[in-house]
Scaffold this motif. Structure first.
Motif, mmCIF file in Angstrom:
data_model
loop_
_atom_site.group_PDB
_atom_site.id
_atom_site.type_symbol
_atom_site.label_atom_id
_atom_site.label_comp_id
_atom_site.label_asym_id
_atom_site.label_seq_id
_atom_site.Cartn_x
_atom_site.Cartn_y
_atom_site.Cartn_z
ATOM 1 N N ASP A 174 36.601 39.622 59.767
ATOM 2 C CA ASP A 174 35.811 40.187 58.680
ATOM 3 C C ASP A 174 36.311 41.596 58.388
ATOM 4 O O ASP A 174 36.499 42.401 59.299
ATOM 5 C CB ASP A 174 34.333 40.233 59.061
ATOM 6 C CG ASP A 174 33.713 38.843 59.099
ATOM 7 O OD1 ASP A 174 34.250 37.935 58.446
ATOM 8 O OD2 ASP A 174 32.686 38.672 59.782
ATOM 9 N N PRO A 230 35.506 44.964 56.030
ATOM 10 C CA PRO A 230 34.616 45.641 55.081
ATOM 11 C C PRO A 230 35.427 46.299 53.971
ATOM 12 O O PRO A 230 36.456 46.917 54.226
ATOM 13 C CB PRO A 230 33.920 46.694 55.943
ATOM 14 C CG PRO A 230 34.853 46.941 57.072
ATOM 15 C CD PRO A 230 35.624 45.682 57.295
ATOM 16 N N ASN A 255 31.591 48.036 49.994
ATOM 17 C CA ASN A 255 30.218 47.628 50.316
ATOM 18 C C ASN A 255 30.042 46.128 50.462
ATOM 19 O O ASN A 255 28.944 45.609 50.280
ATOM 20 C CB ASN A 255 29.237 48.172 49.265
ATOM 21 C CG ASN A 255 29.275 49.670 49.186
ATOM 22 O OD1 ASN A 255 29.318 50.344 50.214
ATOM 23 N ND2 ASN A 255 29.287 50.208 47.985
ATOM 24 N N SER A 256 31.107 45.419 50.770
ATOM 25 C CA SER A 256 31.062 43.983 51.034
ATOM 26 C C SER A 256 31.873 43.722 52.298
ATOM 27 O O SER A 256 32.555 44.618 52.794
ATOM 28 C CB SER A 256 31.690 43.187 49.883
ATOM 29 O OG SER A 256 30.920 43.295 48.720
ATOM 30 N N THR A 257 31.806 42.520 52.775
ATOM 31 C CA THR A 257 32.635 42.107 53.894
ATOM 32 C C THR A 257 33.342 40.823 53.482
ATOM 33 O O THR A 257 32.693 39.843 53.110
ATOM 34 C CB THR A 257 31.790 41.871 55.156
ATOM 35 O OG1 THR A 257 31.113 43.088 55.477
ATOM 36 C CG2 THR A 257 32.661 41.453 56.323
ATOM 37 N N ILE A 258 34.659 40.848 53.539
ATOM 38 C CA ILE A 258 35.459 39.700 53.128
ATOM 39 C C ILE A 258 36.096 39.084 54.360
ATOM 40 O O ILE A 258 36.638 39.794 55.209
ATOM 41 C CB ILE A 258 36.521 40.127 52.098
ATOM 42 C CG1 ILE A 258 35.804 40.585 50.827
ATOM 43 C CG2 ILE A 258 37.491 38.995 51.802
ATOM 44 C CD1 ILE A 258 36.703 41.028 49.719
ATOM 45 N N HIS A 312 40.993 37.503 43.050
ATOM 46 C CA HIS A 312 40.068 38.253 42.180
ATOM 47 C C HIS A 312 40.688 38.546 40.822
ATOM 48 O O HIS A 312 39.977 38.844 39.873
ATOM 49 C CB HIS A 312 39.602 39.554 42.862
ATOM 50 C CG HIS A 312 40.695 40.530 43.146
ATOM 51 N ND1 HIS A 312 41.498 40.434 44.266
ATOM 52 C CD2 HIS A 312 41.131 41.617 42.461
ATOM 53 C CE1 HIS A 312 42.371 41.417 44.265
ATOM 54 N NE2 HIS A 312 42.176 42.161 43.164
ATOM 55 N N ALA A 336 32.911 37.202 50.068
ATOM 56 C CA ALA A 336 31.850 38.221 50.161
ATOM 57 C C ALA A 336 30.663 37.949 49.264
ATOM 58 O O ALA A 336 30.068 36.891 49.344
ATOM 59 C CB ALA A 336 32.439 39.583 49.912
ATOM 60 N N ASP A 337 30.356 38.894 48.413
ATOM 61 C CA ASP A 337 29.182 38.809 47.549
ATOM 62 C C ASP A 337 29.503 38.192 46.197
ATOM 63 O O ASP A 337 28.873 38.511 45.195
ATOM 64 C CB ASP A 337 28.584 40.210 47.359
ATOM 65 C CG ASP A 337 28.111 40.803 48.672
ATOM 66 O OD1 ASP A 337 27.527 40.057 49.482
ATOM 67 O OD2 ASP A 337 28.331 42.006 48.891
ATOM 68 N N THR A 369 31.598 41.381 44.057
ATOM 69 C CA THR A 369 32.770 41.909 44.747
ATOM 70 C C THR A 369 34.005 41.798 43.860
ATOM 71 O O THR A 369 34.814 42.724 43.780
ATOM 72 C CB THR A 369 32.992 41.168 46.082
ATOM 73 O OG1 THR A 369 31.852 41.400 46.909
ATOM 74 C CG2 THR A 369 34.236 41.661 46.791
ATOM 75 N N LYS A 370 34.140 40.669 43.178
ATOM 76 C CA LYS A 370 35.279 40.490 42.268
ATOM 77 C C LYS A 370 35.272 41.593 41.218
ATOM 78 O O LYS A 370 36.308 42.207 40.937
ATOM 79 C CB LYS A 370 35.195 39.106 41.612
ATOM 80 C CG LYS A 370 36.364 38.754 40.730
ATOM 81 C CD LYS A 370 36.232 37.295 40.269
ATOM 82 C CE LYS A 370 37.449 36.809 39.540
ATOM 83 N NZ LYS A 370 37.415 35.358 39.283
ATOM 84 N N ARG A 407 33.935 44.606 41.472
ATOM 85 C CA ARG A 407 34.287 45.889 42.102
ATOM 86 C C ARG A 407 35.803 45.994 42.326
ATOM 87 O O ARG A 407 36.392 47.063 42.118
ATOM 88 C CB ARG A 407 33.542 46.066 43.419
ATOM 89 C CG ARG A 407 32.073 46.432 43.231
ATOM 90 C CD ARG A 407 31.404 46.877 44.518
ATOM 91 N NE ARG A 407 31.254 45.837 45.517
ATOM 92 C CZ ARG A 407 30.196 45.039 45.624
ATOM 93 N NH1 ARG A 407 29.178 45.158 44.794
ATOM 94 N NH2 ARG A 407 30.137 44.123 46.568
#
Length: 141
Positions: A2, A4, A7-10, A98, A113-114, A118-119, A121
């Motif tokens: 994982d 970070p 502000n996400s975790t991929i 992305h 992630a989110d 996330t894409k 961002r």
């Protein structure tokens, strides 16, 4: 592993990257800071359509996007098949899924992630960084 970022975790499948997890993390940190535009990591792509789509995604320049249809036309397959392959990308960010968007520019999902947040961002980060570089070139002239 994982990772970070923004502000996400991929989740990155480090088993398909020949370099160490420390090298992967360091390069992703450089990308997030705006110090890196391309990853210098050897990625083992699978045979078949997933590998073909991963190779095509890896060729999309930093700060640019291509549509699922663009990649499908290049690979002689369907946009749905490209989307499914994007969703199975084992190394998001490193192979920039992305940067693949709908034909109308819509983000249309992101498996890491989110999701779309996330894409968005990641794309905003690259667009912002592109403008900074362009501004530097204009002021240096």
């Amino acid at each position: 592993m994982d990772v970070p970022i923004f502000n996400s975790t991929i989740e990155i499948d480090e088993s398909v990257v020949t370099e160490s997890t420390a090298d992967i993390r360091a390069q992703i940190d450089e990308y997030e800071r705006g110090d890196r535009r391309a990853f210098d990591l050897e990625i083992i792509t699978p045979d078949g359509l997933l590998g073909e789509v991963m190779t095509a995604m890896a060729e999309i320049p930093y700060g640019e996007t291509r549509s699922y249809g663009d990649l499908a036309a290049d690979l002689e397959t369907s946009p749905i098949a490209v989307g499914q392959a994007c969703g199975r990308n084992p190394v998001p960010i490193l192979v920039p899924c992305h940067r693949v968007v709908g034909s109308d520019g819509d983000l249309n999902g992101y498996s890491a992630a989110d999701g779309v947040a996330t894409k968005r961002r990641l794309l905003e980060h690259e667009a912002r960084d592109q403008k900074t570089v362009q501004t530097r070139f204009l002021t240096d002239s």
